[in-house]
Design an enzyme around this catalytic site. Structure first.
Site, PDB file in Angstrom:
ATOM      1  N   THR A  15      48.232  25.729  47.213  1.00  0.00           N
ATOM      2  CA  THR A  15      47.761  25.553  48.634  1.00  0.00           C
ATOM      3  C   THR A  15      48.131  24.123  49.152  1.00  0.00           C
ATOM      4  O   THR A  15      48.099  23.837  50.222  1.00  0.00           O
ATOM      5  CB  THR A  15      46.290  25.654  48.366  1.00  0.00           C
ATOM      6  N   ASP A  59      53.123  29.991  44.767  1.00  0.00           N
ATOM      7  CA  ASP A  59      51.901  29.947  44.571  1.00  0.00           C
ATOM      8  C   ASP A  59      51.603  30.404  43.045  1.00  0.00           C
ATOM      9  O   ASP A  59      52.341  30.930  42.247  1.00  0.00           O
ATOM     10  CB  ASP A  59      51.219  31.308  45.129  1.00  0.00           C
ATOM     11  N   SER A  60      50.501  29.555  42.337  1.00  0.00           N
ATOM     12  CA  SER A  60      50.472  29.513  41.221  1.00  0.00           C
ATOM     13  C   SER A  60      50.145  30.598  40.261  1.00  0.00           C
ATOM     14  O   SER A  60      50.034  30.880  39.086  1.00  0.00           O
ATOM     15  CB  SER A  60      49.382  28.357  40.543  1.00  0.00           C
ATOM     16  N   SER A  61      49.935  31.755  41.104  1.00  0.00           N
ATOM     17  CA  SER A  61      49.704  33.369  40.296  1.00  0.00           C
ATOM     18  C   SER A  61      50.950  33.695  39.821  1.00  0.00           C
ATOM     19  O   SER A  61      51.091  34.586  38.906  1.00  0.00           O
ATOM     20  CB  SER A  61      49.160  34.096  41.342  1.00  0.00           C
ATOM     21  N   THR A 167      38.191  24.797  33.593  1.00  0.00           N
ATOM     22  CA  THR A 167      38.053  26.219  33.915  1.00  0.00           C
ATOM     23  C   THR A 167      38.016  26.114  35.663  1.00  0.00           C
ATOM     24  O   THR A 167      37.167  25.209  36.211  1.00  0.00           O
ATOM     25  CB  THR A 167      37.055  27.181  33.457  1.00  0.00           C
ATOM     26  N   THR A 277      34.166  32.761  23.283  1.00  0.00           N
ATOM     27  CA  THR A 277      32.758  33.498  23.774  1.00  0.00           C
ATOM     28  C   THR A 277      33.197  33.555  25.213  1.00  0.00           C
ATOM     29  O   THR A 277      33.928  33.009  25.975  1.00  0.00           O
ATOM     30  CB  THR A 277      31.751  32.597  23.701  1.00  0.00           C
ATOM     31  N   CYS A 279      30.736  33.160  27.453  1.00  0.00           N
ATOM     32  CA  CYS A 279      30.044  32.038  28.054  1.00  0.00           C
ATOM     33  C   CYS A 279      30.870  31.016  28.481  1.00  0.00           C
ATOM     34  O   CYS A 279      31.761  30.506  27.832  1.00  0.00           O
ATOM     35  CB  CYS A 279      28.993  31.720  27.047  1.00  0.00           C
TER      36      CYS A 279
END
Ligand code: ASN
Length: 342
Positions: A15, A59-61, A167, A277, A279
């Site tokens: 972006t 695009d980083s995808s 993340t 995990t 979490c």
């Protein structure tokens, strides 16, 4: 300044360098040269900036192993010449790429700072300018002519993180990243504060570049009610060499017989299974509950407090290094780039 730090700015896409296509209204990548025209302030920074762009910004995808290799090759080519590197990258997969690059560059002694933005550089309310300018300043930080930061990091919205601890947590907020299991490396306010105690120690060995990542991996994310056919399909994926088992809480999984049998069967075929995990924060601790003791007994690898993104990168890296079966678990469970807590 007599000897200004030399910074290489690598533009991969995302972006930060996008414009709106007026016909379709969708965002698409544009020519990198325009990026510097959009931020004339860059010229005021106390460093010499050279730029290098992907031929076709993405695009980083669409990020993949070939692009990761391109990034490390660009860094390797200019490693002796430059004092620091800033990589402009789409935010969607930035944590994956930055984690992978941290494993691919062993003995790094110069900063590699990833950044991007949530709004395009041309937008009035853009976050791109602050992110880019401060990322360059971070990469230029020196103490007695030596780069202060000597690791792969990620700068976004006033915070510098260890890249392989991050993340992407928000698709909308400017504060798009978090690092729940490791404190920030630096914070930008009126002053740029570096938390030295959180940095990786200086490395005096020569840089080693690793390119042999192995992408034959799969992910098994558990959910209540997951059935045998789904678990079997993932664990018996043709040619799979490693599986990330995304478990509950502190690394817990069903104790059903069929589940245990399928895990044991995969391990017998020397497929590496890593327990990570679901979490966002905290650590896998196999054996803490009965619902993880069976995984421990079977020889499942503990991802400890590694992020999912970093686990993907580390698994690809270690499988590519062809580490012997008896050492693999120990090496995975040991921090090699500050990616897990010892
Ligand atoms: N889709 C974009 C990308 O990851 C998102 C961004 O950069 N904010 O390339």
């Amino acid at each position: 300044m007599a000897n200004k730090p030399k910074i290489l700015l690598i533009y991969t896409g995302g972006t930060i360098g996008m414009v709106k296509d007026f016909e379709t209204n969708a965002l698409r990548a544009f020519n990198f040269d325009n990026l510097l025209v959009r931020i004339p302030e860059i010229k005021q920074l106390e460093c010499d900036i050279t730029t290098q762009s992907f031929k076709e910004p993405i695009d980083s995808s669409n990020m993949n192993l070939d692009y990761w290799r391109q990034i490390v090759s660009i860094i390797e080519d200019k490693y002796n010449e430059m004092d620091g590197f800033v990589v402009l990258h789409g935010s969607d997969t930035m944590s994956y790429t930055a984690s992978a690059i941290s494993f691919m560059l062993e003995n790094l002694s110069k900063p590699v700072v990833f950044t991007g933005s949530q709004l395009p550089i041309g937008d009035l309310r853009t976050d791109a300018k602050e992110n880019l300018i401060t990322a360059i300043q971070v990469a230029s930080l020196q103490e007695n002519g030596i780069p202060q930061i000597q690791e792969v990091c990620l700068y976004f919205e006033y915070k510098l993180y260890r890249a392989n601890r991050t993340t992407k947590i928000n698709a909308e907020h400017f504060e798009a990243f978090s690092s729940l299991n490791y404190p920030e490396l630096a914070e930008s306010g009126v002053h740029l504060k570096v938390f030295k105690q959180n940095l990786l120690e200086r490395n005096l060995n020569p840089l080693i570049v690793h390119r042999n990542m192995c992408t034959d991996i799969a992910v098994l994310k558990l959910f209540p009610g997951i059935n045998e056919a789904t678990v079997r399909a993932v664990l018996e994926t043709p040619n799979v060499k490693g599986v990330i088992l995304e478990t509950y809480g502190a690394g817990n999984a069903p104790t059903l017989k069929w589940f245990e049998k399928l895990i044991a069967k995969a391990l017998n075929k020397e497929i590496k299974i890593v327990n990570v995990t679901q979490c966002a924060g905290g650590s896998v601790l196999m054996g803490h509950y009965e619902t993880s003791s069976h995984l421990q007994t079977l020889g499942v690898i503990s991802g400890k407090d590694i992020t999912f993104e970093s686990a993907v990168a580390k698994l690809m890296y270690l499988l590519g290094e062809e580490i012997s079966d008896n050492k693999f678990k120990t090496i995975f469970e040991t921090p090699i780039r500050g990616e897990i807590t010892a």
